[in-house]
Design a protein around this motif. Structure first.
Motif, PDB file in Angstrom:
ATOM      1  N   GLN A  14       0.470  -0.779   0.250  1.00  0.00           N
ATOM      2  CA  GLN A  14      -0.020  -0.224  -0.004  1.00  0.00           C
ATOM      3  C   GLN A  14       1.038   0.866   0.098  1.00  0.00           C
ATOM      4  OE1 GLN A  14      -3.038  -0.138  -0.890  1.00  0.00           O
ATOM      5  NE2 GLN A  14      -3.760  -2.357  -0.179  1.00  0.00           N
ATOM      6  N   LEU A  17       2.358   2.340  -3.479  1.00  0.00           N
ATOM      7  CA  LEU A  17       1.165   2.789  -4.190  1.00  0.00           C
ATOM      8  C   LEU A  17       0.116   3.672  -3.816  1.00  0.00           C
ATOM      9  CD1 LEU A  17      -1.594  -0.626  -4.776  1.00  0.00           C
ATOM     10  CD2 LEU A  17      -0.108   0.187  -5.633  1.00  0.00           C
ATOM     11  N   ARG A 263      -6.827   3.115   2.746  1.00  0.00           N
ATOM     12  CA  ARG A 263      -7.435   2.450   2.231  1.00  0.00           C
ATOM     13  C   ARG A 263      -7.228   0.785   3.210  1.00  0.00           C
ATOM     14  NH1 ARG A 263      -5.660   4.742  -2.710  1.00  0.00           N
ATOM     15  NH2 ARG A 263      -7.556   6.010  -3.732  1.00  0.00           N
TER      16      ARG A 263
ATOM     17  N   SER B 186      -5.061  -0.124  -4.737  1.00  0.00           N
ATOM     18  CA  SER B 186      -4.716  -0.951  -3.504  1.00  0.00           C
ATOM     19  C   SER B 186      -6.264  -2.184  -2.822  1.00  0.00           C
ATOM     20  CB  SER B 186      -4.754   0.375  -2.068  1.00  0.00           C
ATOM     21  OG  SER B 186      -5.743   1.473  -2.638  1.00  0.00           O
ATOM     22  N   PHE B 187      -7.236  -1.607  -3.797  1.00  0.00           N
ATOM     23  CA  PHE B 187      -8.637  -2.238  -3.117  1.00  0.00           C
ATOM     24  C   PHE B 187      -7.752  -3.933  -4.007  1.00  0.00           C
ATOM     25  CE2 PHE B 187     -10.721   1.433  -3.661  1.00  0.00           C
ATOM     26  CZ  PHE B 187     -10.480   2.582  -2.242  1.00  0.00           C
ATOM     27  N   LEU B 189      -4.979  -5.075  -5.115  1.00  0.00           N
ATOM     28  CA  LEU B 189      -3.443  -5.676  -3.594  1.00  0.00           C
ATOM     29  C   LEU B 189      -4.116  -6.547  -2.031  1.00  0.00           C
ATOM     30  CD1 LEU B 189      -0.899  -5.399  -4.656  1.00  0.00           C
ATOM     31  CD2 LEU B 189      -0.670  -3.408  -2.236  1.00  0.00           C
ATOM     32  N   GLN B 190      -5.307  -5.590  -1.760  1.00  0.00           N
ATOM     33  CA  GLN B 190      -6.539  -6.451  -0.748  1.00  0.00           C
ATOM     34  C   GLN B 190      -7.847  -7.641  -1.144  1.00  0.00           C
ATOM     35  OE1 GLN B 190      -8.529  -3.624   1.885  1.00  0.00           O
ATOM     36  NE2 GLN B 190      -7.429  -2.115   1.350  1.00  0.00           N
TER      37      GLN B 190
END
Ligand SMILES: Nc1ncnc2c1ncn2[C@@H]1O[C@H](COP(=O)(O)OP(=O)(O)OP(=O)(O)O)[C@@H](O)[C@H]1O
Ligand SMILES: Nc1ncnc2c1ncn2[C@@H]1O[C@H](COP(=O)(O)OP(=O)(O)OP(=O)(O)O)[C@@H](O)[C@H]1O
Ligand SMILES: [Mg+2]
Ligand SMILES: [Mg+2]
Lengths: 294, 376, 315, 234, 257
Positions: A14, A17, A263, B186-187, B189-190
């Motif tokens: 994160q 990113l 996020r 990032s979403f 990646l989760q």
């Protein structure tokens, strides 16, 4: 290993990113800061110029088969010229008036640009392919980072550093900095300040366009892509301190990271975290993190 | 009564969903009127159309204005659930038939049902059931949702979760993204961290296309199978096959499914240089069937037309079925498609391969599940 | 003086008479009501920009949040309309107080930016909170009975209620501006350091102006919910803040009637043009913005007033 | 025959609505030092700014080296060979002393070299890299004058350069002006500090309410002292 | 004896990013005096006024007014204690009439300034007092004129009238005669003398005619610091002052005529 209950891997991912997004914030807020510094105008049209940059790249590819690398040069030039025209025909008439008029005028301009592109291209978005050279991804161990995103971070850092160097270390930059303090006096020394102001706006517009071209392969190119972003970028500039160049770059990257981490912890808040930070910063340091005290 | 019979179409003409329905959808309503002969009960039929810009407030005030000022006989509702629910409220209050095409929310014929609102095309429940059950049955037991953070995304996710669980699957997690997010990395990646088999996208339009693009870029399509819960052919077209290949999706109609559809599609293509979405086909179909019902009822009186419409067998190129009396849900077949790979796609817009056809009774909310209490 | 004052009085009288008979002469009452709500909103905004000199870019927060509160009170709590409207107005006043406390210390562009950021947070709350119905908003809010007796579901009845509220608020704004308090606001706008040196704690006066403006904006939002029967996200979106600025700017910042005129033009344009020109509505609104800023910064009513002033000066 | 470097005729100037100069006539020959006297607010600074094109609007005629400049933009006027040292000094805070010094572009050949300038003001060399506004008041004033010597401008407009400075620095400035005069520079001085200006100037103009009320030569100074007391309160 | 002094500063200092504008100033203003503050441009006089009226926070030092420490009060609080200033750059409300300008000051003591529901008429009873004040500065014929249209000197007179309307105990006047013609200067000088009865005045003034004729005491600032303090005769003979401000002894001193 975990950080705040998040696996280290995810955390690092994160972070990276966030940096990518921060790179866009930095490039856009850089242009805004330069324009605000010299012209005393809050350029609401910045988001629209970013959008036009992305569209210029897409149209070049779609209609003329001009590839990404040429677009990266040509689109900013075109938008830069557009910026020059805007400055000459509209903004020129507002100098010396309350800066709020500049804000309102550029707000109007952004509506116009957005409307025209909406009429032409609809809103569902156009897809721009990642340039072949940068296709694929690299495994960083904790995440798979697409090469293109890595390129965006590097490119934006190069542009930001280049702009910073231009402004802090060159003669032209000295004119610019002096001009933000006392434009009339600089002009009285024989510097063609109106020309400089015009080119500054053009340059700021070109920076926005370049960010747009860089963004095109990552997100859909839509007429609304700018208006969604511009409010956040404003917040970045205000947090960094209006008119502070280095401030806006650092803040841009920093907020990208903060947003990225939000996020993970509380995704729903990710679109508002920037504004929360802004309010907190302004309560503690009214001039922004890097701004000079009024 | 004399004077023209006015029917109206309110949809998103300029914003997010303008391509999947929009001005072309309004034109389909006009085509249907033309093809019907331009007149019903000896009165000319006039089509009004308006843009709600995807704003519920604009939609409902426009609907109210037309009914008050133009004495509108019937309203066709285009895209977006928010606007449709808003217009449904007006339709119920003013007692006018309201035929919903573009909106997905199953609430229109469930919690918020009313005697004048017909849900004619797809809905969220059917999307979830069709895409969900087929995928789970094919062995994709573990799911992860990427949902748009608003009512539509939530209900799509909820509906799909129910289906997945009912079929013996499980949900590994979900992440909500803000509406109109530009950055999905990032979403995703989760999602990737979840190690689920299916990445289900409970979002639409630009959010879907951006997310899909990023999924491809981050190599997620290599480790997970992506299911688009609401995907239109226009989305596939704008993303290109390279980004969407292998994507499974549910829809109510595909231009290349039979001769009648191809004929309609060809006519559409000649005008718009693109293929119609299922919504545009439905716009045509619903108007045609409404006019038939008016003809059959011999009046434009709302209650009588509604009764006739509900009693009719509907059978045209778009669908075959009947409007269910208990909740006004149009029951018709739904389809599960898979997006073809570049090399399998032989002609322009040849994008889908049919995986399965789900009969209407299974695709939509069953009477047992229904929460519709029709107000009297 | 008397001549112009007479002219203005006659104009107001004619307009008021026109408003009184509007439903009878076939104007669509819902449209006129909507217009009045936005006119009130613009007047409230102008109280701040035109008469205090503060540009808020977050006024949609008051308008929109109050709209939600009113909708919620009626729909979920079953409260009567007058209570719901009062609740909306009070909540807007409270948010105005909070916004004001944070923003009032800054001026100009910073003030605009901070109000914008705060309004974004309100937008976020409206998107997330459960009582607002998220993306769908609150729909089908019934109008109910005013004070338990006056049935508002008739458009005509509703119309006269809205008209009455509008007229009262309009008069209230004129009163505020000319009151002893209004005199202090004028001083602050004209020369803030001087006002301070005369012993006025300007921040407190500005704060009160902000709260008053927020309350009236809230009242406008609440009324709108009642009239139209819904409250949605577009009421709290920042583009709504932009719209209200346009209304004031177009009509004339710092004039009493300007915002009403501006609201009329903008609402009518949106209503008439939306179906005919599609995406060009945005373009047209943008062009109006640009033209206003470049050519007549005083706004239409402002330019007329300036013309009358010039003529009087010559005479 | 002496060459006229600056000729101002019937100059009017405005700041926004306020009409400040009401027909000013001044003429300056090459190599001359001319001083504008007047009480606060008489309009001397405004005259200087009007010459540079920095007032809101202006009317009349200003010929610089024979060329009419009333319609020119400030940077064009500067390029006619005019160097302006403003009343408020105008040292830029975000630039170092050296950057401040190097800021004005060279507009004509024949300006002083950096070395010459540093020789004249050794303090500046020492403080070259510190931010401009960190310099002491006196140093700032030197810097403000020094930076227009580099550019090759031969008509210098110096506004209150002795203001707020310690007498020793004022003395230094006086020396500097003599040196410049010897090198052929033409100088227009605006001075509050009459003691500083009196021995330097070849000619004096007295301003009052935006007009020239009196003009006399160095040698007539003594005869005019009474009048000066009246006008300037010195 | 502290009771004698209406205003006292101790070690008052103001720095701007390293630049010391006001440097360790100990000033005592005696009740009932006209006290003049002089010094070269940039000496820190205006900054000093700004400190006294709280427009700027001091870096160090204290300000005592009638025995109360007011160093950390807000500008408006200070004003309500009776310390009122005029500005170097004329401070009027340009788009209000002359009468309204004065009324703006009179209005404050009414206590209705937050009453947004009262009509303007509730202020009309102030007009009589306002007109008296205007007459005192010879502005009675301009009562209903818009202030922007006044000539410069008249604006200064108006400012004075406005300031007097507040019935201040201590008036701070920053160059009250700047920009005025001869008669104006004379009239304002007389005016200051007149209003000084029963109150204290601290003024910045460059015009030595004015200073010498009305000031009871003079303080000279240079580079932020006090270099001399005392009655005019004493100060004007001080070589430091002559050097820094008045010019060398061989020039006739301005106060002489
Ligand atoms: N920017 C401005 N806007 C409006 N008026 C101004 C402005 N600058 C100066 N003035 C006014 O113009 C008049 C002349 O000012 P100017 O600065 O030319 O005087 P000066 O002779 O240089 O006096 P000094 O420098 O000693 O104050 C003054 O009355 C001043 O108040
Ligand atoms: N806000 C500020 N930031 C930095 N420096 C300042 C600021 N205000 C004043 N100064 C500096 O402080 C010094 C004192 O200024 P001040 O205005 O008090 O002088 P003054 O004695 O009133 O002069 P004058 O007679 O010209 O009015 C000046 O050198 C000025 O440049
Ligand atoms: Mg001057
Ligand atoms: Mg001063």
């Amino acid at each position: 290993m975990e950080i705040f209950g998040i696996p280290l891997q995810a955390f690092l991912g994160q972070l990276v990113l966030g940096l990518v997004n921060g790179a866009f914030y930095a490039m856009l807020s850089l242009g805004l800061a330069v324009i605000f510094g010299l012209l005393d105008i809050v350029n609401f049209a910045h988001g629209a110029l970013y959008m036009v940059g992305a569209f210029a790249a897409w149209i070049m590819l779609d209609k003329f088969g001009i590839n990404f690398w040429f677009a990266l040069v040509i689109a900013p030039l075109i938008v830069g010229v557009l910026g020059v025209i805007i400055e000459r025909t509209f903004l020129k008439r507002l100098y010396g008036l309350d800066p709020l008029y500049g804000l309102l005028l550029t707000f109007g301009l952004s509506l116009i640009l957005e409307g025209v592109f909406r009429d032409q291209y609809g809103v569902s978005g156009q897809s721009y392919p990642v340039p072949d050279l940068l296709a694929g991804a690299t495994n960083l161990g904790f995440m798979v980072l697409p090469n293109y995103r890595a390129f965006v971070v590097v490119a934006s850092l190069v542009v930001c550093l280049g702009t910073w160097y231009l402004i802090e270390r060159t003669r032209l930059g000295a004119y610019l900095r002096a001009g933000t303090e006392n434009a009339k006096l600089v002009q009285a020394f024989g510097v063609n300040v109106p020309l400089m102001v015009m080119l500054t706006y053009g340059g700021g517009a070109a920076l926005a366009a370049m960010a747009g071209v860089l963004a095109a392969p990552i997100i859909q190119v839509t007429p609304l892509m700018g208006s969604n972003l511009i409010i956040v970028v404003f917040a970045v500039v205000v947090i960094g301190g209006m008119g502070s160049i280095l401030g806006s770059v650092i803040t841009g990257l920093g907020l990208g990271v903060i947003e990225g981490l939000t996020r993970v912890f509380y995704p729903e808040a990710s679109s508002v975290v920037v504004f929360v930070v802004m309010v907190i910063v302004l309560i503690i340091r009214p001039a922004g993190l890097f701004g000079k005290e009024a | 009564q004399s004077g023209p019979v006015k029917i109206g179409m309110i949809t998103d003409m300029s914003s997010l969903y303008a391509d999947i329905d929009g001005p072309a959808g309004a034109e389909m309503v006009k085509w249907a009127v033309q093809d019907f002969g331009g007149k019903v009960l000896g009165r000319p039929v006039e089509v009004l159309s308006a843009d709600h810009q995807n704003k519920a407030d604009v939609a409902s005030s426009k609907a109210r204005e037309w009914i008050d000022k133009e004495n509108l006989a019937m309203l066709v509702g285009g895209t977006s659930s928010g606007t449709a629910l808003a217009m449904a409220k007006v339709a119920a209050e003013k007692k006018r038939p309201f035929l919903v095409i573009g909106a997905g929310s199953a609430r229109l014929t469930n919690e918020d049902c009313n005697p004048y609102t017909v849900h004619y095309a797809y809905d969220t429940v059917s999307l979830a059931k069709v895409a969900g059950s087929a995928l789970v049955k094919a062995g994709n037991k573990s799911w992860y949702f990427l949902s748009a953070d608003y009512a539509f995304g939530a209900s799509l996710e909820a509906d799909a979760t129910t289906v997945v669980k009912a079929n013996g699957g499980s949900v590994a997690g979900s992440v909500k993204h803000p509406l109109n997010a530009s950055d999905f990395s990032s979403f995703l990646l989760q999602a990737q961290g979840s190690k689920a088999q299916i990445l289900a996208m409970a979002n639409a339009g630009g959010d879907f296309t951006n997310a899909m693009k990023a999924a491809k870029e981050f190599g997620i399509t290599k480790t997970m199978k992506v299911a688009g819960l609401l995907v239109f052919i226009n989305d596939v077209h704008s993303l290109g096959l390279s980004n969407t290949e292998g994507l499974q999706l549910a829809d109510s109609w595909y231009w290349n499914q039979d001769d009648a559809s191809r004929k309609f599609a060809k006519r559409f293509f000649e005008k718009y240089k693109r293929m119609p979405s299922s919504l545009q086909a439905a716009d045509y179909s619903v108007t045609m069937n409404y006019l038939k019902a008016v003809q059959a009822a011999g009046t434009t009186d709302a209650d009588k037309v509604m009764a006739t419409l509900k009693g009719m067998k509907i059978d045209d190129f778009y669908n075959k079925g009947q409007i269910r009396a208990s909740d006004n849900r149009m029951i018709h077949d739904m389809y599960l498609y898979e997006v073809k790979s570049q090399k399998d796609s032989t002609t322009p817009w040849d994008y889908y391969k049919l995986i399965s056809k789900v009969p209407g009774e299974q695709a939509f909310t069953t009477p047992a599940e229904s929460k519709c209490k029709m107000p009297k | 003086m008397t001549n112009d004052a007479k002219l203005i009085r006659i104009t107001y009288f004619v307009l008021f008479a026109l408003a009184l008979v509007a439903p009878v002469i076939g104007l669509y009452p819902v449209f006129v009501m909507k217009l009045l709500c936005f006119a009130l909103f613009a007047c409230a905004f102008n109280l701040l920009l035109g008469f205090t000199g503060l540009l808020s870019f977050g006024h949609a927060a008051f308008f929109g949040f109050a709209a939600y509160i009113t909708g919620y009170c009626i729909k979920s709590q079953g409260l009567p309309p007058e209570v719901a409207i009062l609740a909306g107005t009070l909540v807007a006043a409270f948010i105005g107080l909070v916004f004001g406390l944070v923003a009032i210390r800054r001026q100009g562009i910073y003030f605009a930016m901070i109000t914008l950021a705060l309004a974004q947070m309100v937008y976020f709350i409206c998107l997330q909170a459960s009582f607002t119905g998220g993306e769908d908003g609150l729909q089908g809010v019934p109008r109910g009975k005013l004070l338990g007796m006056l049935d508002l579901s008739s458009d005509t009845t509703m119309y006269y209620v809205v008209l009455a509220v509008f007229v009262v608020c309009f008069l209230a704004i004129t009163r505020i501006v000319t009151s002893p308090y209004g005199q202090v606001l004028k001083m602050i706008r004209e020369n803030e350091p001087r006002a301070v040196s005369l012993g006025y704690e300007v921040d407190k006066y500005k704060l009160l102006a902000f709260v008053l403006s927020a309350s009236l904006a809230g009242l406008a939002g609440s009324l709108k919910t009642l009239v139209m029967g819904f409250a949605t996200l577009s009421d709290v979106h920042w583009s709504m803040s932009g719209e209200v600025i346009l209304m004031s700017l177009l009509g004339g910042v710092g004039t009493f009637f300007g915002p009403v005129f501006g609201a009329g033009v903008v609402i009518a344009l949106q209503d008439l043009l939306a179906d005919k020109v599609g995406a060009w509505v945005t373009v047209i609104i943008g062009v109006i913005f640009v033209v206003c800023v470049l050519a007549f910064r005083k706004g239409v009513v402002g330019e007329v007033r300036a013309y009358l002033d010039r003529r009087r000066a010559r005479a | 025959m002496t060459k006229e470097v600056l000729r101002i005729e019937g100059l009017h100037a405005w700041y926004g609505e306020s009409h400040i100069l009401h027909g000013v006539d001044v003429s300056v020959n090459e190599g001359e030092v001319v001083c504008l006297l007047g009480r606060n607010g008489a309009g001397r600074t405004t005259t200087m700014r009007a010459i540079m094109g920095l007032t809101g609007s202006r009317k009349g005629s200003i010929r610089i080296g024979g060329e009419e400049s009333i319609k020119m933009a400030p940077h064009k006027i500067a390029r006619l060979g005019v160097g302006y040292c403003p009343e408020e000094r105008g040292i830029f805070a975000s630039l170092s002393a050296e950057e401040n010094l190097m800021l004005p572009p060279v507009i004509k050949s024949g300006g002083m070299s950096i070395d010459e300038i540093y020789a004249m003001f050794p303090n500046l060399k020492e403080r070259a890299s510190s931010p401009g506004t960190r310099l002491s008041g006196g140093e700032q004033q030197m810097l403000a004058v020094a930076r227009i010597l580099r550019t090759g401008a031969h008509l210098l407009l110096l506004d209150e350069i002795s203001e707020g400075l310690a007498p020793v620095i004022v003395q230094k400035l006086a020396e500097m002006i003599r040196t410049l005069k010897a090198r052929g520079y033409t100088i227009v001085l605006v001075e509050q500090n009459f003691r500083f200006a009196a021995p330097l100037a070849d000619r004096f103009y007295v301003m009052e309410h935006g007009q020239i009320v009196k003009q006399f030569e160095q040698r007539e100074l003594a005869n005019n002292m009474a009048m000066l007391q009246e006008f300037l309160g010195v | 004896m502290p009771g004698d002094f209406i205003l006292e500063t101790r070690g008052l200092t103001k720095e701007f990013k390293g630049f010391v504008a006001v440097n360790n100033v100990d000033l005592q203003v005696r009740r009932g005096h006209i006290h003049a503050l002089i010094g070269p441009n940039g000496a820190g006089k205006t900054t000093f006024f700004n400190l006294l009226t709280k427009f700027l926070p001091p870096t160090r030092g204290t300000i005592t007014y009638l025995g109360d420490d007011i160093t950390h009060e807000k500008p408006a609080q200070t004003a309500r204690r009776g310390i009122v200033r005029s500005f170097q750059i004329s401070a009027v409300f340009p788009h209000m009439t002359v009468l309204e300008n004065v009324r703006a000051a009179l209005q404050r003591n009414l206590g209705t300034s937050f009453h947004f529901w009262k009509p303007e008429q509730s202020l009309f009873h102030l007009h009589q007092r306002a007109e008296e004040l205007l007459a005192a500065v010879d502005l009675q014929s301009f009562t209903n004129e818009l202030t922007v249209n006044l000539p410069y000197g008249r604006k200064r007179a108006l400012e004075l009238a406005t300031t007097m309307a507040l019935e201040p105990d201590l008036m701070l006047l920053d160059e009250p005669t700047q920009g005025m013609g001869h008669e104006d200067v004379h009239r304002v000088t007389e005016l200051i003398k007149k209003v000084s009865a029963g109150r204290t005045i601290l003024m910045v003034e460059h015009n030595m005619n004015v200073v010498s004729s009305i000031a009871d005491r003079i303080t000279v600032l240079q580079r932020g610091a006090v270099i001399a303090d005392g009655p005019y005769a004493e100060v004007s003979a001080n070589p430091l002052v002559i050097e820094a401000y008045m010019g060398t002894a061989d020039t006739q001193l301005a106060g002489a005529h």
